[in-house]
Scaffold this motif. Structure first.
Motif, PDB file in Angstrom:
ATOM      1  N   ILE C 330       0.870  -1.273  -0.264  1.00 27.93           N
ATOM      2  CA  ILE C 330       0.213   0.148   0.173  1.00 27.93           C
ATOM      3  C   ILE C 330       0.963   1.113   0.079  1.00 27.93           C
ATOM      4  O   ILE C 330       0.509   2.335  -0.770  1.00 27.93           O
ATOM      5  CB  ILE C 330      -1.048  -0.148   1.247  1.00 27.93           C
ATOM      6  N   VAL C 331       1.946   1.202   0.749  1.00 24.86           N
ATOM      7  CA  VAL C 331       2.914   2.511   0.907  1.00 24.86           C
ATOM      8  C   VAL C 331       3.535   2.510  -0.508  1.00 24.86           C
ATOM      9  O   VAL C 331       3.465   3.804  -0.876  1.00 24.86           O
ATOM     10  CB  VAL C 331       3.890   2.085   1.973  1.00 24.86           C
ATOM     11  N   ARG C 332       3.812   1.527  -1.136  1.00 28.15           N
ATOM     12  CA  ARG C 332       4.403   1.449  -2.382  1.00 28.15           C
ATOM     13  C   ARG C 332       3.479   1.899  -3.690  1.00 28.15           C
ATOM     14  O   ARG C 332       3.783   2.586  -4.527  1.00 28.15           O
ATOM     15  CB  ARG C 332       5.214   0.334  -2.827  1.00 28.15           C
ATOM     16  N   ALA C 333       2.180   1.788  -3.311  1.00 28.62           N
ATOM     17  CA  ALA C 333       1.133   2.110  -4.113  1.00 28.62           C
ATOM     18  C   ALA C 333       1.022   3.620  -4.233  1.00 28.62           C
ATOM     19  O   ALA C 333      -0.012   4.094  -4.938  1.00 28.62           O
ATOM     20  CB  ALA C 333      -0.212   1.482  -3.780  1.00 28.62           C
ATOM     21  N   GLY C 334       1.479   4.284  -3.096  1.00 32.45           N
ATOM     22  CA  GLY C 334       1.293   5.704  -3.240  1.00 32.45           C
ATOM     23  C   GLY C 334       0.470   6.278  -1.883  1.00 32.45           C
ATOM     24  O   GLY C 334       0.001   7.288  -2.126  1.00 32.45           O
ATOM     25  N   ALA C 335      -0.047   5.626  -1.191  1.00 34.83           N
ATOM     26  CA  ALA C 335      -0.876   5.946  -0.110  1.00 34.83           C
ATOM     27  C   ALA C 335      -0.040   6.904   1.109  1.00 34.83           C
ATOM     28  O   ALA C 335       1.074   6.454   1.131  1.00 34.83           O
ATOM     29  CB  ALA C 335      -1.370   4.863   0.757  1.00 34.83           C
ATOM     30  N   ASP C 336      -0.822   7.856   1.475  1.00 34.54           N
ATOM     31  CA  ASP C 336      -0.111   8.762   2.291  1.00 34.54           C
ATOM     32  C   ASP C 336      -0.069   8.356   3.922  1.00 34.54           C
ATOM     33  O   ASP C 336       0.401   8.829   4.667  1.00 34.54           O
ATOM     34  CB  ASP C 336      -0.870  10.138   2.437  1.00 34.54           C
ATOM     35  N   ALA C 337      -1.017   7.456   3.947  1.00 33.80           N
ATOM     36  CA  ALA C 337      -1.290   6.994   5.320  1.00 33.80           C
ATOM     37  C   ALA C 337      -1.754   5.456   5.019  1.00 33.80           C
ATOM     38  O   ALA C 337      -2.769   5.280   4.257  1.00 33.80           O
ATOM     39  CB  ALA C 337      -2.096   7.701   6.225  1.00 33.80           C
ATOM     40  N   VAL C 338      -1.435   4.683   5.831  1.00 36.60           N
ATOM     41  CA  VAL C 338      -2.127   3.113   6.073  1.00 36.60           C
ATOM     42  C   VAL C 338      -2.882   3.003   7.452  1.00 36.60           C
ATOM     43  O   VAL C 338      -2.260   3.502   8.443  1.00 36.60           O
ATOM     44  CB  VAL C 338      -1.039   2.314   5.856  1.00 36.60           C
ATOM     45  N   VAL C 339      -4.158   2.798   7.190  1.00 34.06           N
ATOM     46  CA  VAL C 339      -4.996   2.485   8.431  1.00 34.06           C
ATOM     47  C   VAL C 339      -5.158   1.120   8.501  1.00 34.06           C
ATOM     48  O   VAL C 339      -5.661   0.409   7.711  1.00 34.06           O
ATOM     49  CB  VAL C 339      -6.468   3.220   8.155  1.00 34.06           C
ATOM     50  N   ILE C 340      -4.971   0.626   9.872  1.00 31.26           N
ATOM     51  CA  ILE C 340      -5.102  -0.570  10.085  1.00 31.26           C
ATOM     52  C   ILE C 340      -5.964  -0.851  11.384  1.00 31.26           C
ATOM     53  O   ILE C 340      -6.005  -0.416  12.252  1.00 31.26           O
ATOM     54  CB  ILE C 340      -3.566  -1.285  10.312  1.00 31.26           C
ATOM     55  N   ASP C 341      -7.061  -1.701  10.930  1.00 32.16           N
ATOM     56  CA  ASP C 341      -8.136  -1.881  11.980  1.00 32.16           C
ATOM     57  C   ASP C 341      -7.981  -3.261  12.300  1.00 32.16           C
ATOM     58  O   ASP C 341      -8.045  -4.346  11.504  1.00 32.16           O
ATOM     59  CB  ASP C 341      -9.413  -1.614  10.979  1.00 32.16           C
ATOM     60  N   ALA C 386      -3.756   3.517  13.709  1.00 32.60           N
ATOM     61  CA  ALA C 386      -4.218   2.190  14.146  1.00 32.60           C
ATOM     62  C   ALA C 386      -5.774   2.447  14.849  1.00 32.60           C
ATOM     63  O   ALA C 386      -6.009   3.545  14.989  1.00 32.60           O
ATOM     64  CB  ALA C 386      -3.293   1.664  15.250  1.00 32.60           C
ATOM     65  N   ALA C 387      -6.419   1.273  14.464  1.00 36.93           N
ATOM     66  CA  ALA C 387      -7.872   1.364  14.963  1.00 36.93           C
ATOM     67  C   ALA C 387      -8.146  -0.043  15.440  1.00 36.93           C
ATOM     68  O   ALA C 387      -7.799  -0.903  15.223  1.00 36.93           O
ATOM     69  CB  ALA C 387      -8.779   1.675  13.778  1.00 36.93           C
ATOM     70  N   GLY C 388      -9.420  -0.178  16.166  1.00 31.81           N
ATOM     71  CA  GLY C 388      -9.937  -1.353  16.586  1.00 31.81           C
ATOM     72  C   GLY C 388      -9.610  -1.573  17.990  1.00 31.81           C
ATOM     73  O   GLY C 388      -8.814  -2.213  18.527  1.00 31.81           O
ATOM     74  N   GLY C 389     -10.730  -0.943  18.722  1.00 31.02           N
ATOM     75  CA  GLY C 389     -10.838  -1.093  20.091  1.00 31.02           C
ATOM     76  C   GLY C 389     -10.027  -0.426  21.158  1.00 31.02           C
ATOM     77  O   GLY C 389      -9.534  -0.998  22.257  1.00 31.02           O
ATOM     78  N   PHE C 390      -9.645   0.744  20.961  1.00 29.95           N
ATOM     79  CA  PHE C 390      -8.903   1.510  21.950  1.00 29.95           C
ATOM     80  C   PHE C 390      -9.809   1.866  23.052  1.00 29.95           C
ATOM     81  O   PHE C 390     -10.900   2.608  22.717  1.00 29.95           O
ATOM     82  CB  PHE C 390      -8.175   2.774  21.004  1.00 29.95           C
ATOM     83  N   ARG C 391      -9.542   1.699  24.201  1.00 31.45           N
ATOM     84  CA  ARG C 391     -10.181   2.037  25.359  1.00 31.45           C
ATOM     85  C   ARG C 391      -9.941   3.076  26.184  1.00 31.45           C
ATOM     86  O   ARG C 391     -10.844   3.741  26.678  1.00 31.45           O
ATOM     87  CB  ARG C 391     -10.429   0.726  26.135  1.00 31.45           C
ATOM     88  N   ASN C 392      -8.536   3.408  26.275  1.00 30.16           N
ATOM     89  CA  ASN C 392      -8.466   4.697  27.056  1.00 30.16           C
ATOM     90  C   ASN C 392      -6.817   5.218  26.360  1.00 30.16           C
ATOM     91  O   ASN C 392      -6.466   4.753  25.445  1.00 30.16           O
ATOM     92  CB  ASN C 392      -8.123   4.206  28.507  1.00 30.16           C
ATOM     93  N   SER C 393      -6.551   6.143  27.156  1.00 31.28           N
ATOM     94  CA  SER C 393      -5.398   7.003  26.626  1.00 31.28           C
ATOM     95  C   SER C 393      -4.054   6.120  26.711  1.00 31.28           C
ATOM     96  O   SER C 393      -3.117   6.154  25.874  1.00 31.28           O
ATOM     97  CB  SER C 393      -5.321   8.360  27.399  1.00 31.28           C
ATOM     98  N   ALA C 394      -3.918   5.038  27.673  1.00 28.95           N
ATOM     99  CA  ALA C 394      -2.715   4.252  27.628  1.00 28.95           C
ATOM    100  C   ALA C 394      -2.820   3.350  26.515  1.00 28.95           C
ATOM    101  O   ALA C 394      -1.556   3.120  25.977  1.00 28.95           O
ATOM    102  CB  ALA C 394      -2.848   3.375  28.871  1.00 28.95           C
ATOM    103  N   ASP C 395      -3.911   2.855  25.874  1.00 32.44           N
ATOM    104  CA  ASP C 395      -3.898   2.052  24.917  1.00 32.44           C
ATOM    105  C   ASP C 395      -3.426   2.949  23.704  1.00 32.44           C
ATOM    106  O   ASP C 395      -2.484   2.301  22.746  1.00 32.44           O
ATOM    107  CB  ASP C 395      -5.333   1.591  24.332  1.00 32.44           C
ATOM    108  N   VAL C 396      -3.687   4.280  23.463  1.00 32.40           N
ATOM    109  CA  VAL C 396      -3.275   5.298  22.632  1.00 32.40           C
ATOM    110  C   VAL C 396      -1.759   5.328  22.649  1.00 32.40           C
ATOM    111  O   VAL C 396      -1.224   5.076  21.532  1.00 32.40           O
ATOM    112  CB  VAL C 396      -3.849   6.559  22.561  1.00 32.40           C
ATOM    113  N   ILE C 397      -1.440   5.646  23.827  1.00 31.71           N
ATOM    114  CA  ILE C 397       0.033   5.877  23.862  1.00 31.71           C
ATOM    115  C   ILE C 397       1.072   4.739  23.570  1.00 31.71           C
ATOM    116  O   ILE C 397       1.859   4.763  23.022  1.00 31.71           O
ATOM    117  CB  ILE C 397       0.562   6.545  25.277  1.00 31.71           C
ATOM    118  N   LYS C 398       0.341   3.530  24.121  1.00 28.43           N
ATOM    119  CA  LYS C 398       1.141   2.101  23.873  1.00 28.43           C
ATOM    120  C   LYS C 398       1.267   1.962  22.280  1.00 28.43           C
ATOM    121  O   LYS C 398       2.340   1.403  21.684  1.00 28.43           O
ATOM    122  CB  LYS C 398       0.425   1.070  24.526  1.00 28.43           C
TER     123      LYS C 398
END
Lengths: 150, 274, 507, 431
Positions: C330-341, C386-398
C-alpha cells in the motif's frame, strides 16, 4: 425575564420533566417519598404532549397580559414584580376560571388534593436555586431556561 | 471554435492531465483534442465543466477515463481500456471501438456509449436517484458479471457484431437490486443471477430504449435505430430491492412498537386528568 | 406481545424495585424494544425480559433508579463447551437458518496485549517533565514525509524549503474518530463527532455513506471515505474533505462487504447516498476496480488526480495474517497513510462468525507493519494509523510507542454519545439514537450534548497522554513514536515478544 | 385633578393597575358604594360554605392602595356626573373633579317589584353584596330550609354554599331547566342530576306566587304550581342589570353603557368598563352586554391604559363561564344555543356515561362559536384560540373533539411559535 422554551426537535418524550416538576413541588422533594408517602401527590405543572414521532413539553408562558389573572375571582393568581404569574393556594376557591381562560391549557386541576378543589400551575420553580427543575431533569436539553427577545 | 489540440506522444499522464485541466479551467477552452494517446490514465478525471468536449482523435486512452467526471463529454475514436466512467457523476462518453473491464463501476449519472465489445464486470453497482439515472449502451457484447450488484440505472447490450460469443457472459445481474438491463437477444443468457426475473418490454421501456438507441445511432452512424429497435429485447429487473434481506438473522423476537405506550390511545386520559 | 415457542432463554432480567417505581412510564415510553409494559388496571409496570437487550436506557432514564438489569444466568446444565451464548446462537440458527448478525467489536476473549504491556517512567537518571508547567507537544502530522529536506537560501540569505512536501493533516491530538457511516449511525451522531473533531483540531471520518449536506461545513476536519459501494462519492465530496480514505477492509469484517438494510435507508440517507429509499445499500466485498496492488495505485492516483493532488489519500485495511506485506504494498502504491483496523474493531452490522474469528489483534499488526516498513526504508513514506478497540489513553500511547502515528476511536467515541455497547446496532432501533434512523430515536441524541461529551473525552485523553509523556521524560509525542524501549511486557511469551519487539518487564 | 373610578370591583382594580403601568403619579380616587375594599363577589359562596375567610376575600392586600396612591371613598355613592365641569357628585354632598373618569359601577341585583317589599324581612336577601353575605351569615345557624328564587349562576352558587352548610335547599326557576344562559338543554341534565343527588328540591317552570309572613320573617312560600313549602330563608337570585341610574344623559346607553374599542363612552374623558358596558363581542360580532369577570378585568385594564394616555384597543370580549356545583363542573364559551341565531349550525357532541363527561361544540360556517364542557375541563382553555382567531374547525376537528386537547394537533409552525412565545398570548386583548 427568563422563561422556559421548548425545543421540539430534541424532546424525547420521556416525561422526566413532569416527574421533576412533581418532585420539586412536593414537601420532601424526594422522588419516592413524595410519590408514596406524602398526603398530597403533586400534579406536574408541565405537560408533555406526544403523538407518533413528535413530542414536546409545554407549560405556562407567564404572559405579559395574563388571561388567567384576569379570570381569577379570588386573587389567588397574581403577577409578581419580576413578571412571573404565581399562585397562592390559600386564596384559591377552585372555581377553575383560570383553566377556562388559559389559551395554553397550562393550568390544571390539582388531581390529588381530594379535600379541596385547587389548581396547579408553573411557578418557574420560584425559590429554587439553579432554575426550574424540569430543565435539569431533561436528558436532551429540550427545555431551556433563558432570556429571549428584548 | 474555442479549441486546443494536444499531442500526447511522450507525455506523462500527469502532464497531459495537467495540460487539459489548465486549458479547461484557466483558459476556458471548450474543446480539447488529443492526438496520439498512449495509454495515459485518468483523462477527464474529476472535470466538472459541463460544456467541455474532450476528443481523443488517435491512440488509446489509459485506464479510468472520465473517472469521477461530472459534466463533460468524452469521445474516443478508437478503443478504450479499463475503468471508463468509473464512479462517474455526469457527462457522456462515446467509444468508437471496444472497451475493457469494469466500465462505469458505481456510476451515478450520465451516459456511456460503446460501439464495440466490453470486458468483464461492466456496469457493476450502478446507482440511481430520482432523475439521476446512469445508462450504458454496449453495441457489441459483454463479458461475465455484466450488471453485477446493480442498484439502479439502465444497462443495454445490443450485440450488433456477428461473432458467435454469447451476448452477455456468465453471472449477468448477480446481486442486482435496482435498475434495469435490456438485452437484444432471442436466447436467455446462461447463469443469470437468481436475483432477477425476465420480462417483455412494456411501452415505457420501449420509450427509454428508443431514446438511448437513437443517441447511440446518432454517434455511431453505421447503425440505424429503426433496425435495432425492430429486434427482440428482453428485460431483466430485480425481484427485490433487498436481495439479502433474509439471509441475515432478523432477530425477530423484538416486536416493534406499533403505538407508543403513553400516547393518547392507551391511557385513559379522561380518567386520569378530568 | 407475540407468544411463540422458542428454545432461547432470556438474556436479561429486568428487576424493578416496586417500592421505588412511581409509574411515570418513562421506561415504557423510552424502550424501543418494548421491554417494559404498563398494566393500567393494576397500576403496575412490568418487564418483558425476553425483549431486553441490556442497553441501559431505562436504567438511565428512570427518575427514581428503580430499575436494575441483570444478566440472566444459564438456565441449562453448565457445560464448558456449550456455553449459554453458543447454545443461544445455535437455537437461533435452528429457528431461522440465517447468518447471525452482530454489532460493535468482538467481545471474544482473544488476548488484549495492551493489558500486558506497561509503560516506562523516569526516575533519577533523567528527569520527568511536568506537563502543567512545561510545553508538551502532542501535535501530529499525517502524510507522506520526504526522505530528505533540501533547503536553499535566497539572495537575502533567507532559508527556503526546496523539497515539495505532500499534503499533510495536522492533528492537535493524535486521536481521530473512526469511520462510521451516516446510515450505520444517525446524522445527529455524525454531527456530534464532526463538531467535536472540528473544535478539538482533529478529524472525523464519514465512513462509506457519503457526506450529508449539513456536514459539509465541517469539511476541513473531515476524512471522506471511498469504499467498494462508492456511495455518495463524487468530485465535490472528495474535495470537501481534508483527506480521502480508501476502505479496503474493516477490522470487524475483514474480507466482506457492508450491508445497510433497506429499512434504514430513509429520505436523508437516500439523498446522501444517491440511491432509492428502502433499497438495500450493498457494498461489495472487494472494490471491483482493485484486483492488485497496481490497481490500488490506480485508484489512489485517480483520487489524487480528481482532487488535484491537494489531499492526502489513506488506505484502510483490516489487520490480517500478512498485514505487513500488504501494508508495504500500500505504501508503495502511493498511499499517504495506512490505516490498520484490528480484530476488535467495531461495526454496525457484521456476521458474528466473521467478527469473532477473522483477523488479528491490532497490537501485533502495528508492531509488524512498523517493523516491516522500517526495514524496507519506507516508513517515512506513509503514516500509520491504528484502529480497533482503543479503550483509554494508555492504549493510545502504547500504540504510538509500538509505531503508530495516530489512532482512530470508534466505539469509545460512540460511548461518549451514550452507547452502552449492547451490540444491537444491526437492528436499527438503537435506544440511544446512535445506530438508528428512526426519527423518534435519532432525536434522542442532541449533537450539542454529544459534541461536548466527545470533546471532553478527547480533552481528557490529551491531558493524560501529556501526563504519561511527562512521566517518561519525553516532551513531544514524536519522540515516542516507535520507541518500544518505553514499553515492557508482563506475561507475554515468545514468540509474541519478538513480534511486538518489546522486552519483558524487568529486562 | 385625579383619575376617578366609580365602582370598586375587578374592573376598577384592573383599571388602577392599567393606569399605573403608564402613569405612576396622578392620584386615583375610587368611589365605592359598599363599605368594603374591593373583594371577590363570587367568593361570597365560598365564604358561606366556609372555604375562604372574610379577610381573604379582598382582591388586593391593603397596602396595594397606599403603594399605588389610590384613595378609596368607602360607602359613598355617585349621584350624578357633570361632564361639562368634569365633576362627580357624591352622596355626602361633595363633588369631585376628575381628570379622567371611569364608570365601573357593575351590576345591581334585579329584584322584581313584587318581591321588593320582602327584602326588608330579616330572612330575605339577594346574594351579591357583602351586606347580603352578612345578613345570611347572621341567621345561618337558625335556618334549615332555604328557597332560592332563580336557577342561574348566582342561584346555583348560593345553593352550593347552603348545601355545603348542610341546609335543605329548594330552587324555583322560571324556565324549564337550570342555568339557562350558560348551558344547553342536554348539559343541564347533569346539573339536575347533581342537584338531585344533593337533595336540592327543584321547581322548574315555577316561581313564587306569595309568601306567608310571621314576625318579620317569611315562613312559607306558595308557588305558582300550587305547592306550598315551609322555609326559613329566601334568596332572590334572579339576575343583575347594569347600574346606570346615576349617569349623565349625554352618555350613550342602551341597556348598558355603549363603549368603543378603547373603552371610551360617547362623552370625552369618560370611560366605562365591566358589567355596566355593552362592548364588542368577538363571537357575536356586535356590541352587547356580557357580565363576566374576565371581561370586566380586561376592560378595566384597557380603560386604565387608555386613561393614562396609552393608545390600546380591545380585541373584544369572548364570553366564557366556569361554574361548578359540588362535583359537577361546567365551562362554557361563546354562544351556547346558536340555533336561535343561525340556521347552519353544526353541533358536535361527546358523551361518556361512567365519568359523566359531556362535550359540545357549536360550529357555524366552519368556525367555533360556542362550546360546553361538563366535567371535562382538562386544558380546555385552548379552545379560546379557536374562537378568538377564528381557526377553521374542519382542520382541527380531531383536536377539538379529542379528550387530550393540546398543541400537538396544530401545525408545527404554529405550535412551535406559540409554546415558545416570549410575550405570551396577547391576541386576546390587544390588537
Amino acid at each position: 425575564m427568563k422563561k422556559l422554551y421548548f425545543r421540539e426537535e430534541w424532546c424525547v418524550g420521556c416525561g422526566r420533566c413532569e416527574v421533576a416538576c412533581a418532585i420539586e413541588h412536593s414537601e420532601s422533594k424526594h422522588p419516592v417519598i413524595s410519590y408514596f408517602f406524602e398526603k398530597v401527590r403533586q400534579t406536574p405543572r408541565i405537560i408533555v404532549e406526544r403523538k407518533g414521532n413528535i413530542s414536546f413539553a409545554n407549560t405556562c408562558r407567564h404572559c405579559e397580559e395574563p388571561d388567567c389573572v384576569n379570570a381569577c375571582i379570588s386573587g389567588a393568581l397574581y403577577k409578581d414584580l419580576s413578571g412571573k404569574i404565581l399562585y397562592d393556594p390559600a386564596k384559591c376557591v377552585g372555581c377553575y376560571s383560570c383553566i377556562m381562560a388559559c389559551p395554553y391549557g397550562a393550568i390544571m386541576k390539582d388531581l390529588n388534593r381530594k379535600e379541596r378543589k385547587q389548581i396547579v400551575k408553573c411557578d418557574l420553580c420560584n425559590k429554587r436555586e439553579g432554575g426550574p427543575a424540569c430543565v435539569e431533569a431533561c436528558p436532551n436539553r429540550a427545555i431551556v431556561f433563558e432570556e429571549r427577545g428584548e | 471554435m474555442n479549441s486546443i489540440t494536444i499531442d500526447a506522444l511522450n507525455l506523462y499522464y500527469r502532464e497531459l492531465n495537467f495540460k487539459i485541466k489548465e486549458a479547461v479551467r484557466k483558459e476556458g477552452i471548450k474543446k480539447v483534442i488529443i492526438k496520439n494517446a498512449r495509454g495515459q490514465r485518468f483523462i477527464g478525471t474529476g472535470l466538472k465543466e459541463k460544456d467541455v468536449e474532450i476528443i481523443i482523435e488517435s491512440g488509446v486512452p489509459g485506464n479510468d477515463l472520465a473517472m469521477f467526471m461530472d459534466g463533460p463529454t468524452v469521445k474516443v475514436f478508437g478503443n478504450a481500456q479499463d475503468g471508463v466512467g468509473n464512479t462517474m457523476n455526469n457527462g457522456k462518453v462515446f467509444i468508437h471501438g471496444d472497451a475493457g473491464d469494469v466500465i462505469c463501476y458505481g456510476m451515478r449519472n450520465g451516459k456511456i456509449f460503446i460501439k464495440g465489445n466490453v470486458g468483464y464486470r461492466v456496469g457493476i453497482h450502478m446507482k440511481e436517484y430520482k432523475d439521476m439515472i446512469p445508462s450504458i449502451v454496449v453495441g457489441g457484447k459483454a463479458g461475465d458479471f455484466f450488471g453485477e450488484y446493480m442498484a439502479g440505472g439502465i444497462g443495454v447490450v445490443l450485440g450488433l457484431n456477428n461473432d458467435d460469443k454469447p451476448i452477455v457472459g456468465r453471472y449477468c445481474a448477480t446481486g442486482m437490486h435496482g435498475g434495469v438491463i435490456y438485452i437484444r437477444t432471442e436466447k436467455i443468457p446462461t447463469y443469470l443471477g437468481k436475483e432477477v426475473k425476465i420480462f417483455e418490454l412494456n411501452e415505457s421501456d420501449k420509450e427509454k430504449l428508443k431514446s438511448l438507441i437513437e443517441e447511440f445511432c446518432q454517434e455511431f452512424k453505421e447503425y440505424k435505430a429503426e433496425d435495432i429497435l425492430k429486434s427482440r429485447f428482453i428485460k431483466l429487473i430485480p425481484v427485490s430491492k433487498r436481495p439479502y434481506g433474509r439471509l441475515y438473522s432478523p432477530g425477530n423476537h423484538f416486536p416493534l412498537p406499533e403505538e407508543n405506550y403513553f400516547s393518547n390511545k392507551k391511557i385513559d386520559i379522561e380518567k386520569k386528568y378530568y | 406481545m407475540k407468544f411463540t415457542f422458542s428454545l432461547k432463554p432470556e438474556n436479561f432480567i429486568i428487576e424493578r424495585d416496586d417500592e421505588r417505581c412511581i409509574r411515570c412510564g418513562a421506561c415504557v415510553q423510552q424502550c424501543a424494544y418494548n421491554a417494559h409494559y404498563y398494566l393500567e388496571e393494576k397500576d403496575k409496570v412490568l418487564g418483558i425480559n425476553h425483549n431486553c437487550v441490556g442497553d441501559g436506557r431505562c436504567v438511565a432514564i428512570c427518575p427514581t433508579n428503580a430499575i436494575r438489569i441483570k444478566q440472566a444466568e444459564n438456565p441449562y446444565r453448565p457445560n464448558y463447551n456449550w456455553t449459554k451464548e453458543r447454545m443461544m446462537d445455535l437455537y437461533e440458527q435452528a429457528e431461522n437458518g440465517t447468518v447471525l448478525l452482530v454489532g460493535m467489536g468482538a467481545p471474544t476473549p482473544h488476548p488484549v496485549y495492551w493489558d500486558k504491556i506497561v509503560l516506562n517512567a523516569s526516575q533519577v537518571t533523567n528527569p520527568s517533565i511536568d506537563p502543567l508547567r512545561e510545553p508538551m507537544e502532542v501535535k501530529t502530522f499525517l502524510g507522506s514525509k520526504p526522505d530528505k529536506i533540501e533547503v536553499v537560501f535566497d539572495k537575502n540569505h533567507k532559508p527556503e524549503i526546496k523539497t515539495r512536501i505532500t499534503p499533510q493533516l495536522e492533528l492537535e491530538v493524535p486521536i481521530m474518530f473512526a469511520a462510521m457511516s451516516f446510515g450505520a449511525i444517525s446524522l445527529n451522531a455524525c454531527k456530534s463527532l464532526a463538531k467535536a473533531a472540528s473544535e478539538m483540531g482533529t478529524f472525523w471520518n464519514t465512513g462509506e455513506g457519503g457526506l450529508h449536506k449539513d456536514l459539509y461545513k465541517y469539511g476541513k476536519n473531515t476524512i471522506v471515505q471511498v469504499a467498494s459501494g462508492r456511495f455518495g462519492v463524487h468530485v465535490d465530496y472528495l474535495k470537501a474533505g481534508a483527506a480521502v480514505e480508501i476502505k479496503i477492509g474493516q477490522g470487524a469484517k475483514p474480507g466482506i462487504g457492508g450491508h445497510l438494510p433497506g429499512e434504514k435507508v430513509n429520505h436523508e440517507i437516500s439523498v446522501t447516498r444517491a440511491m432509492p429509499e428502502g433499497s438495500d445499500a450493498i457494498s461489495p466485498a472487494p472494490h471491483h476496480d482493485i484486483y492488485s496492488i497496481e490497481d490500488l495505485r490506480q485508484l489512489i492516483y485517480s483520487i489524487k488526480e480528481a482532487t488535484d493532488y491537494e489531499k492526502p489519500v489513506f488506505v484502510k485495511i483490516s489487520a490480517v495474517h500478512n498485514v505487513a506485506a500488504i501494508a508495504s504494498g500500500i505504501v508503495r502504491a502511493g498511499a499517504d497513510a495506512v490505516v490498520i483496523d484490528g480484530i476488535r474493531g467495531g461495526t454496525g452490522a457484521a456476521p458474528k462468525i466473521i467478527r469473532d474469528n477473522v483477523g488479528i489483534p491490532i497490537e501485533l499488526a502495528i508492531a509488524v507493519v512498523d517493523e516491516r516498513l522500517r526495514k524496507e526504508g519506507i516508513r517515512n513514506h506513509a503514516s500509520l494509523i491504528a484502529a480497533g478497540g482503543f479503550r483509554n489513553s494508555a492504549d493510545v500511547i502504547k500504540a504510538i510507542a509500538l509505531g503508530a502515528d495516530a489512532v482512530y476511536i470508534g466505539t469509545a467515541a460512540l460511548m461518549t454519545l451514550g452507547c452502552h455497547v449492547c451490540g444491537m446496532c444491526y437492528k436499527g432501533i438503537c435506544n440511544w439514537g446512535i445506530a438508528t434512523q428512526r426519527d423518534d430515536l435519532t432525536k434522542r441524541l442532541n449533537p450539542e450534548i454529544g459534541a461536548e461529551r466527545a470533546k471532553n473525552l478527547l480533552k481528557g485523553w490529551k491531558h493524560e497522554i501529556q501526563e504519561m509523556l511527562g512521566a517518561m521524560g519525553i516532551n513531544s509525542i514524536g519522540s515516542l513514536r516507535g520507541n518500544r524501549l518505553n514499553l515492557r511486557a508482563v506475561d507475554i511469551h515468545e514468540p509474541y515478544l519478538s513480534i511486538l519487539g518489546i522486552k519483558p518487564a524487568g529486562a | 385633578m385625579s383619575y376617578v373610578i366609580i365602582g370598586n370591583g375587578p374592573a376598577a382594580i384592573a383599571a388602577c393597575e392599567g393606569i399605573r403601568k403608564y402613569d405612576k403619579d396622578r392620584e386615583i380616587i375610587i368611589i365605592s358604594k359598599e363599605d368594603q375594599y374591593a373583594y371577590g363577589r363570587p367568593l361570597i359562596t365560598y365564604q358561606i360554605a366556609g372555604i375562604v375567610k372574610k379577610e381573604d376575600m379582598y382582591l388586593r392586600r391593603p397596602e396595594f392602595y397606599k403603594e399605588n396612591n389610590i384613595k378609596v371613598l368607602l360607602g359613598k355613592e355617585a349621584i350624578s356626573i357633570d361632564s361639562k365641569s368634569k365633576t362627580v357628585k357624591i352622596s355626602d354632598g361633595s363633588s369631585i373633579g376628575y381628570h379622567k373618569l371611569l364608570i365601573a359601577s357593575g351590576g345591581t341585583p334585579f329584584v322584581p317589584p313584587t318581591y321588593k317589599e320582602y327584602l326588608t324581612k330579616e330572612n330575605v336577601m339577594t346574594f351579591i353584596k357583602w351586606a347580603d353575605m352578612e345578613k345570611l351569615e347572621s341567621i345561618i345557624d337558625t335556618i334549615e330550609n332555604v328557597l332560592i328564587i332563580g336557577g342561574g349562576l348566582i342561584g346555583i352558587k348560593a345553593a352550593e354554599a347552603l348545601v355545603m352548610r348542610g341546609k335543605n335547599v329548594y330552587i324555583a326557576e322560571l324556565s324549564k331547566r337550570v342555568l339557562p344562559t350558560v348551558i344547553d338543554d342536554y348539559g343541564s341534565y347533569y346539573f339536575h342530576k347533581e342537584l338531585e343527588k344533593n337533595n336540592v328540591g327543584l321547581f322548574l317552570e315555577d316561581t313564587v306566587d306569595s309568601f306567608k309572613i310571621k314576625k318579620n320573617r317569611v315562613e312559607k312560600a306558595v308557588l305558582k304550581s300550587g305547592n306550598t313549602i315551609n322555609i326559613d330563608a329566601v334568596i332572590i337570585a334572579i339576575g343583575v342589570k347594569p347600574e346606570i341610574s346615576f349617569i349623565d344623559k349625554e352618555i350613550k346607553t342602551n341597556v348598558g353603557i355603549i363603549v368603543d374599542d378603547m373603552m371610551k363612552t360617547s362623552v370625552s374623558d369618560i370611560y366605562a368598563a365591566g358589567d355596566v358596558t355593552e362592548c364588542y363581542d368577538i363571537v357575536y360580532g356586535s356590541k352587547r352586554l356580557g357580565p363576566i369577570w374576565v371581561s370586566a378585568s380586561e376592560q378595566g385594564r384597557i380603560a386604565g391604559y387608555n386613561m393614562a394616555g396609552a393608545n390600546i384597543t380591545y380585541r373584544g370580549r369572548l364570553l366564557m363561564n366556569s361554574i361548578s356545583f359540588m362535583k359537577t363542573n361546567l365551562t362554557s364559551y361563546g354562544i351556547i344555543n346558536p340555533e336561535l341565531e343561525y340556521t347552519n349550525v353544526e353541533v358536535f357532541e361527546y358523551k361518556r356515561d361512567d365519568l359523566d363527561i359531556y362535550r359540545r361544540i357549536n360550529v357555524v360556517n366552519n368556525r367555533v362559536v360556542g362550546a360546553v364542557f361538563i366535567n371535562s375541563i382538562y386544558r380546555k382553555g385552548i379552545i379560546t384560540r379557536f374562537m378568538i382567531e377564528g381557526l377553521p374547525f374542519d382542520k382541527y376537528k380531531e383536536l377539538l373533539l379529542s379528550p387530550n386537547i393540546g398543541f400537538i394537533n396544530f401545525e408545527k409552525e404554529y405550535r412551535v411559535k406559540e409554546i415558545n412565545s416570549i410575550t405570551g398570548y396577547k391576541k386576546a386583548r390587544i390588537v
